[in-house]
Design an enzyme around this catalytic site. Structure first.
Site, PDB file in Angstrom:
ATOM      1  N   LEU A 254       0.820  -1.214   0.000  1.00 30.69           N
ATOM      2  CA  LEU A 254       0.000   0.000   0.000  1.00 30.69           C
ATOM      3  C   LEU A 254       0.850   1.259   0.000  1.00 30.69           C
ATOM      4  CD1 LEU A 254      -2.930  -0.672   2.503  1.00 30.69           C
ATOM      5  CD2 LEU A 254      -3.138  -0.033   0.120  1.00 30.69           C
TER       6      LEU A 254
ATOM      7  N   ASP B 162       9.852   1.285   6.774  1.00 33.36           N
ATOM      8  CA  ASP B 162       9.445  -0.094   7.058  1.00 33.36           C
ATOM      9  C   ASP B 162      10.458  -0.667   8.035  1.00 33.36           C
ATOM     10  OD1 ASP B 162       8.159  -2.567   6.990  1.00 33.36           O
ATOM     11  OD2 ASP B 162       8.031  -2.625   4.802  1.00 33.36           O
ATOM     12  N   ILE B 163      10.172  -1.874   8.532  1.00 39.26           N
ATOM     13  CA  ILE B 163      11.194  -2.549   9.342  1.00 39.26           C
ATOM     14  C   ILE B 163      11.866  -3.642   8.515  1.00 39.26           C
ATOM     15  CG2 ILE B 163      10.242  -2.097  11.650  1.00 39.26           C
ATOM     16  CD1 ILE B 163       9.061  -4.973  11.519  1.00 39.26           C
TER      17      ILE B 163
ATOM     18  N   ASP C 150      10.542   1.592  13.301  1.00 39.07           N
ATOM     19  CA  ASP C 150       9.815   0.562  14.040  1.00 39.07           C
ATOM     20  C   ASP C 150       8.769   1.274  14.897  1.00 39.07           C
ATOM     21  OD1 ASP C 150       8.907  -1.330  15.824  1.00 39.07           O
ATOM     22  OD2 ASP C 150      10.895  -2.014  16.460  1.00 39.07           O
TER      23      ASP C 150
ATOM     24  N   TYR D 286      -7.390  -8.135  15.263  1.00 40.55           N
ATOM     25  CA  TYR D 286      -7.225  -7.106  14.220  1.00 40.55           C
ATOM     26  C   TYR D 286      -8.389  -6.116  14.281  1.00 40.55           C
ATOM     27  CZ  TYR D 286      -6.934  -5.309   9.358  1.00 40.55           C
ATOM     28  OH  TYR D 286      -6.866  -4.535   8.238  1.00 40.55           O
TER      29      TYR D 286
ATOM     30  N   LYS E 258      -8.524  -2.141  15.583  1.00 37.41           N
ATOM     31  CA  LYS E 258      -8.943  -1.073  14.676  1.00 37.41           C
ATOM     32  C   LYS E 258     -10.079  -0.238  15.282  1.00 37.41           C
ATOM     33  CE  LYS E 258      -6.136  -1.450  11.172  1.00 37.41           C
ATOM     34  NZ  LYS E 258      -5.124  -0.406  10.960  1.00 37.41           N
TER      35      LYS E 258
END
Length: 309
Positions: free
Chosen positions: A1, A22-23, A40, A129, A133
């Protein structure tokens, strides 16, 4: 994304003004396309350093463990999806950032209205999840009302993209089926053929995010909006693919974890508030989505030297 969104933002705001993070080490094209940093979400101090040193004004927070993967590792999902979010919320408040956090169809549960699900209704998700959210939606809204945080959130449907490999979500079959159609001609689907879920082409998803982020605050009656484009079943997408590839074979082998999750999610999204408040309108229906995905996956496979049917 994030990569596709960054590309769109860089066209508007200049390459150097949009930083990807990003990690994981990204592919070479990400490094060459503009600034990239390691970040992170669990490292508050380093995040603060990045925000201050780079004079960040917007934060787009995509880090999360998805639905099916989260169920397999609840402790890690709680850490990334909740603790990580708290770090980002605190930093956005502290540095007056505009913050975008995506939500999901997974933020609804079996007791929510499913056809269609409105912006405001009962939300009792049954996955970590989804729970994380809903927590994010409520925290953002609370901090907006209490401290004026410019928090914005869109509930994404299943997002279909050639560049995002399936990442342990419940709607991933709708990406995999295109790869299978062009490689083996046979897709084994982990959902029942009649499982209808809201879906969206990645470019509509990116455009919705940018248009929403750019909307003047005075136009927003909500902080969290549903966005919709289409809803389809595995059988419907298979039939549409067969118009291009008549020999596609689909075997249904429902996986109990993912099927149970899908059965608790909305069948359709009511996104009338997004359409009214900031003019949301999708460009891709099922026909356009299928034609575009087949073309993109064919290109990608050819570039990688893989056989194409």
């Amino acid at each position: 994304l994030g990569v596709g969104l960054a590309d769109m933002l860089r066209k508007q705001y200049g390459t150097e003004n949009v930083i990807l993070s990003d990690i994981k080490k990204p592919p070479p094209n990400v490094y060459s396309s503009g600034p990239f940093v390691y970040a992170d979400v669990l490292d508050y101090k380093h995040l603060r350093e990045l925000i201050i040193n780079n004079r960040i004004t917007w934060l787009v927070h995509y880090s999360a463990l998805l639905s099916a993967v989260g169920e397999a590792n609840v402790a890690l999902a709680r850490k990334i999806n909740i603790t990580g979010l708290h770090n980002v919320l605190d930093l956005a408040l502290e540095h007056c950032l505009r913050l975008f956090v995506p939500s999901t169809i997974g933020a609804f549960g079996p007791s929510s209205p499913r056809d269609p699900a409105p912006d405001l209704c009962v939300q009792r998700p049954r996955t970590i999840y989804g729970v994380s959210k809903v927590h994010g939606e409520l925290m953002g809204e609370y901090l907006h009302h209490k401290y004026g945080l410019d928090f914005r959130c869109l509930r994404y449907p299943g997002v279909i993209s050639v560049n995002t490999p399936p990442g342990g979500g419940t709607t991933d079959y709708a990406v995999q089926i295109f790869h299978d159609a062009l490689s083996t001609g046979h897709h084994v689907c982990y959902l029942r053929p009649d499982t209808r879920l809201p879906m969206m082409h990645i470019s509509d998803c990116h455009r919705a995010t940018i248009e929403f982020m750019q909307s003047p605050e005075c136009q927003l009656s909500l902080r969290t909006y549903n966005i919709a484009a289409m809803s389809f079943t595995p059988e419907e997408v298979a039939q549409e693919i067969r118009k291009h590839l008549p020999h596609l074979k689909v075997t249904y082998n429902p996986d109990s974890v993912r099927q149970t999750i899908a059965d608790s999610w909305p069948i359709r999204f009511d996104d009338s508030n997004a359409r009214r408040d900031w003019g949301w309108a999708p460009a891709f229906g099922l026909e356009e989505l299928v034609a575009d995905m087949l073309r993109s996956v064919r290109e990608k496979r050819t570039d990688e030297g893989l056989p194409v049917r």
